[in-house]
Scaffold this active site. Sequence first.
Site, PDB file in Angstrom:
ATOM      1  CD  GLU A  93     105.803  -8.994  70.495  1.00 34.71           C
ATOM      2  OE1 GLU A  93     104.625  -8.717  70.749  1.00 34.71           O
ATOM      3  OE2 GLU A  93     106.328 -10.079  70.763  1.00 34.71           O
ATOM      4  CB  CYS A 106      99.711  -2.320  65.183  1.00 31.23           C
ATOM      5  SG  CYS A 106      99.539  -2.113  66.956  1.00 31.23           S
ATOM      6  CB  CYS A 113     103.297  -0.404  79.094  1.00 34.63           C
ATOM      7  SG  CYS A 113     102.155   0.992  79.269  1.00 34.63           S
ATOM      8  CB  CYS A 117      95.711  -1.788  81.082  1.00 29.87           C
ATOM      9  SG  CYS A 117      95.922  -0.030  80.745  1.00 29.87           S
ATOM     10  CB  CYS A 120      97.352  -4.711  78.575  1.00 29.59           C
ATOM     11  SG  CYS A 120      98.688  -4.372  77.430  1.00 29.59           S
ATOM     12  CB  CYS A 338      93.942  -5.480  70.471  1.00 26.75           C
ATOM     13  SG  CYS A 338      93.867  -4.344  69.139  1.00 26.75           S
TER      14      CYS A 338
HETATM   15  S1  SF4 Z   1      96.857  -1.240  77.275  1.00 25.54           S
HETATM   16 FE1  SF4 Z   1      98.870  -2.106  77.792  1.00 25.54          FE
HETATM   17  S2  SF4 Z   1     100.341  -0.980  76.524  1.00 25.54           S
HETATM   18 FE2  SF4 Z   1      98.403   0.196  76.534  1.00 25.54          FE
HETATM   19  S3  SF4 Z   1      98.657   1.629  78.251  1.00 25.54           S
HETATM   20 FE3  SF4 Z   1      97.603  -0.165  79.118  1.00 25.54          FE
HETATM   21  S4  SF4 Z   1      99.292  -1.442  79.893  1.00 25.54           S
HETATM   22 FE4  SF4 Z   1     100.211   0.074  78.533  1.00 25.54          FE
END
Ligand code: SF4
Length: 346
Positions: A93, A106, A113, A117, A120, A338
């Site tokens: 995206e 962005c 990923c 995190c 996220c 975000c």
């Molecule tokens: S915030 Fe999301 S996209 Fe960014 S490094 Fe952490 S898990 Fe990966």
Amino acid sequence: MDSKKDIRALNKDQLRDFFVTNKDKAFRGNQVYEWLWKKGAHSFDEMTNLSKETRSMLQANFVINHIEVDDMQQSLDGTIKNAVKLHDGLVVESVLIPSKTRTTACVSCQVGCSLNCTFCATARLKKMRNLNPDEIYDQVVATDRQSRLYQNHKLSNIVFMGMGEPLLNYNNVLKAIDMITSDEGLAMSPSRITLSTVGLPKMIKKLADDEVKFNLAVSLHSAIDEVRSKMMPINESSNLSELLESLQYWYLKTKKKITFEYVVWKGINDKKKDIDALVSYCKKIPSKVNLIEYNAIEEDGFQQADASAIDYYVRTLEKNNITVNVRRSRGKDIDAACGQLANKQI
Ligand code: SF4
């Protein structure tokens, strides 16, 4: 899938060599390079200053992989979220965020990923692969077109804050930025580009050694190791003091301030001790803080802190002469804000 090589994997010299090897003039390589990057050609037939034979020869040897904007959603606030289909069918995206003074793209740099995190949405998609330089570049071209069409001016800024960790796709991200800033590409100023990272000390030092000209932002979210590690597992292997040392190295080499991205969550980092730790961390490195509004992902248990806690952050940072901006999230109604990018529409 086509097994021919993607022609945009070749640099200009390699393209020139290709023509020489095929008993043609080296400058044809320059012409093709210009079509591929500056003019954004998606087919060899568009290369009208080449003979039919040359185009057929290219067709026989190469493909031009390119992205397709598969789905575009527009928010009530003007934000646009694109589902970007890659040549192998995977989807990432990108988001266009307009404001009164600028339009910002962005962009994503990985499919999914690996860093997990906890706050996220992208972390819910396992990492499938890195994006190639042209796939990153194409997202910028596509959002620039949208900016011209819907905002009547060209794209002004780029943030690497979409899906993935840019420093885990280091070479491709830097190659893409080279093309975005090159006169042979989009000729954008590097000062309008910000790479946002979770903070990988070794790679931050490498950026400094490579003398990059763009800006650096770090997703900090807490200046207390214990708290940060709970939200960002990467902090267990690269803690705050290692991160700080790498940022000091970055500043020494580049003289560029760091931006700390920081979300305040209820019950997690909204106490005085959290604010004091942030102030003390910021005092060790020339920096500013972006306090970002949080967008809850369904059932993730994180909640935006009360306005009074955010006010207290702002007042304390300002009292200590640390620049702070409160960033309202954009595109919430289309999950483009975000931490919300998770290919939800597919
Ligand atoms: S915030 Fe999301 S996209 Fe960014 S490094 Fe952490 S898990 Fe990966």
